[in-house]
Design a protein around this motif. Structure first.
Motif, PDB file in Angstrom:
ATOM      1  N   TYR A  74      22.451  21.782 -13.434  1.00 21.73           N
ATOM      2  CA  TYR A  74      21.885  21.525 -12.111  1.00 21.73           C
ATOM      3  C   TYR A  74      20.774  22.537 -11.854  1.00 21.73           C
ATOM      4  N   MET A  83      22.681  20.106  -6.311  1.00 24.18           N
ATOM      5  CA  MET A  83      23.936  19.641  -6.888  1.00 24.18           C
ATOM      6  C   MET A  83      24.055  18.117  -6.877  1.00 24.18           C
ATOM      7  N   ALA A  88      20.588  16.375 -12.187  1.00 28.31           N
ATOM      8  CA  ALA A  88      21.033  17.197 -13.320  1.00 28.31           C
ATOM      9  C   ALA A  88      20.402  16.705 -14.613  1.00 28.31           C
TER      10      ALA A  88
END
Length: 103
Positions: A74, A83, A88
């Protein structure tokens, strides 16, 4: 016990600059006065991967929070971890892709 953890989280957020709600004086338009925000590793006590709910590892050189188990990272932007799973990146490929096929 819960109130102690809540207090530590609030302290860590205040120290890192996270959690400002826009109350109080506005930051100066001249960005040169303020150093860039850095991630506070004390937040790792409270942050977990939103997918696996497992602890994360802070990688300062890449400025990311790493989930070794899932192989994802992340990004941290201006000291704030992003997050959102879609933000990611994968840290390693599938083992099947790395191993040459044997016939």
């Amino acid at each position: 016990m819960l109130s102690g953890a809540r207090g530590r989280l609030a302290s860590a957020l205040r120290a890192s600059g996270v959690g400002r709600l826009g109350l109080g004086p506005r930051p100066s338009a001249d960005r040169s006065e303020q150093p860039p925000s850095a991630f506070d590793p004390a937040l790792l006590e409270f942050l977990v991967c939103p997918l696996s709910k497992k602890p994360l590892r802070y990688e300062a050189s890449a400025n990311e929070l790493i989930n070794e188990e899932l192989g994802i990272a992340y990004p941290i932007i201006d000291g704030i971890p992003n997050m959102i799973p879609q933000a990611a990146r994968m840290t390693h490929q599938d083992k099947k892709q790395e191993e040459p096929e044997q016939h």
